[in-house]
Design an enzyme around this catalytic site. Structure first.
Site, PDB file in Angstrom:
ATOM      1  CG  ASP A  77      -0.303  -0.073   2.492  1.00  0.00           C
ATOM      2  OD1 ASP A  77       0.107  -1.264   2.552  1.00  0.00           O
ATOM      3  OD2 ASP A  77      -0.281   1.064   2.949  1.00  0.00           O
ATOM      4  CG  ASN A  78       3.183   2.323   2.289  1.00  0.00           C
ATOM      5  OD1 ASN A  78       1.927   3.537   2.730  1.00  0.00           O
ATOM      6  ND2 ASN A  78       3.498   2.086   3.800  1.00  0.00           N
TER       7      ASN A  78
END
Length: 500
Positions: free
Chosen positions: A258-259
């Site tokens: 998610d990063n």
């Protein structure tokens, strides 16, 4: 004091042209920011605002209210984005923007589209019992690091503004609250694709992929297999990006899926740090207790994350599952060679070579091994080598990078022999090396000093000084020589923490 949300007062401060909100409604949750008690504008990035075509004068006037979320600009359609993600290898099917709210998008003067997002603007449906707020320390850290990355020439999200809220946030201790305004090519992550794939929502994956192609890779619309071409393009951008991280000693610290953006920008600077003494096993993040995201592990983690992206795209790549897997595997297997090519090309530039010969990789590795064995500072060593390339009189200073100055003699002999076959003049080489070997990075102890002064005393002078120095990382800036130096033993930062 502003106590309630106001709407549409600032006119055209932001010429919004929103597109993500046009995707299916389950891609996001409409969510207005939560008003704060007494916002105060710490910093407005006026140069970036002008580049984006924003009304700088209006932002000077109303910036505290706008960037705190108290005043929603005309044309904004605030929302929190849905996404999932692997966090330290474990999959979470629903994460989403828990403290970030996308105000909307603007198109800059060159036609590029950017998101404007508030971080720390209050709870959202994805907050998972969190308060949706941010403390001032993490906000200042993200501002410093993102602008430093930009100045270093590394693709990254940008800092548009930082404000204090006049309200406390409650963590392990009570801290002043703040809101950070982030600008990004987009906030679409590998985890965004995973969100829909985990639900078996192939139509959602397709809609997202079509949107990403249209926004970030429009040339791929004409590709024979646009979705395979998309996967290939994202892998290429990430291979190049992570190589650039390693060239400056950057350690992201929390490389969860998610990063990782599909645009190829560095995002989320919570526990990130820059390496001082060279050690490939360096870890700063307090939550990375097993070194999953250590400096040298980042290329492999990048490949692992991209494999997760490939999995989500399989139904789009080919209707025949085995064929889809074969095609995606061919792309992911090429990542290692791509990364190595980008990394080696950059490292050769760092040691002053304009072309590549057999044996150059060994020369680079020999220097890195020497630096590790001798406790040499990563940034200073390469900057001093740049000076030595243009002036043999700089050799004592370069040698002083090592615990035993004589230890570098054999390597220097090999280096000079290799330079004798390089087409550049000494002057050309020194100039080229200084353009890729920074004199200044966001030294962890300097960042912490700036944060402590702001948190403890409301003093932002160190923050401003550090931003100024880091805006010109490749210039010598003689008046700021102290900012080049590594930390003293008592100043070393041993761990960094997530915040925004």
């Amino acid at each position: 004091m502003t106590s309630a949300l106001q709407k549409n007062r600032p006119g055209a401060a932001f010429p919004f042209d929103n597109s993500y909100v046009g995707l299916p409604p389950h891609f996001f949750a409409a969510q207005a920011p939560t008003a704060v008690a007494e916002p105060w504008l710490i910093k407005l990035n006026e140069a970036l605002a002008a580049e984006l075509g924003l009304d700088v004068e209006a932002l000077r006037r109303d910036g505290a209210a706008i960037f705190s979320g108290n005043l929603v600009p005309e044309g904004a359609e605030p929302l929190a984005m849905a996404y999932a993600g692997h966090q330290f290898g474990g999959f979470s099917p629903q994460l989403g923007d828990g403290r970030a709210i996308l105000l909307g998008e603007v198109v800059d003067r060159s036609g590029k589209r950017y998101d404007i997002q508030l971080k720390g603007a209050g709870p959202t449906p994805f907050s998972r019992r969190g308060d949706g707020r941010a403390a001032i320390g993490p906000v200042l850290r993200e501002y410093i690091i993102s602008e430093a990355m930009f100045a270093l020439g590394i693709p990254a999200t940008r800092a548009l503004a930082a404000v204090t809220t006049g309200e406390p946030v409650y963590r392990e201790e009570v801290l002043p609250g703040a809101v950070f305004t982030r600008v990004a090519a987009s906030h679409i992550r590998v985890g965004t694709f995973q969100y829909f794939a985990a639900r078996g929502d192939t139509d959602g994956v397709r809609a997202l992929a079509d949107y990403v192609i249209d926004r970030h890779y429009p040339a791929l619309k004409e590709a024979e297999n646009p979705y395979l071409a998309l996967f290939d393009a994202v892998c290429e951008r990430q291979a190049a990006l992570i190589a650039r991280w390693l060239h400056v000693g950057f350690i992201h610290g929390v490389m969860n899926t998610d990063n990782m953006t599909v645009s190829g920008e560095t995002i989320d600077f919570g526990p990130c740090a820059f390496m001082d003494a060279y050690d490939p096993a360096t870890v700063f993040s307090s939550i990375d207790q097993h070194g999953r995201y250590a400096y040298a592990n980042q290329p492999g983690i990048g490949q692992w994350n991209l494999a997760r992206l490939g999995e989500t795209l399989l139904p789009l790549i080919d209707a025949e599952p085995d064929s889809a897997v074969d095609k995606a595997n061919a792309v992911i297997k090429s990542y290692g060679e791509r990364f190595q090519a980008h990394w080696l090309a950059g490292m050769l530039e760092k040691i002053g070579l304009a072309g590549e010969e057999d044996g150059d990789l060994d020369l680079v590795q020999a220097l890195l091994s020497l630096m590790q064995a001798q406790g040499a500072d990563f940034t200073l060593t390469f900057r001093r080598l740049s000076d030595l390339a243009g002036d043999d009189a700089a050799e004592p200073e370069f040698a002083a990078s090592f615990r035993e100055p004589d230890a570098c003699g054999a390597w220097l002999t090999q280096w000079r022999e290799r330079l004798s076959r390089d087409p550049q003049t000494a002057s050309e080489r020194a100039i080229a090396m200084r353009s890729v070997n920074p004199a200044f990075i966001p030294r962890n102890h300097r960042v912490e000093q700036a944060i402590e002064a702001a948190v403890d005393n409301g003093d932002f002078s160190l923050f401003e000084a550090l931003l100024s120095v880091l805006s010109k990382p490749y210039e010598d800036q003689p008046g700021f020589a102290a900012y080049r130096e590594p930390p003293k033993p008592s100043e070393r930062v041993l761990a960094t923490f997530c915040g925004t």
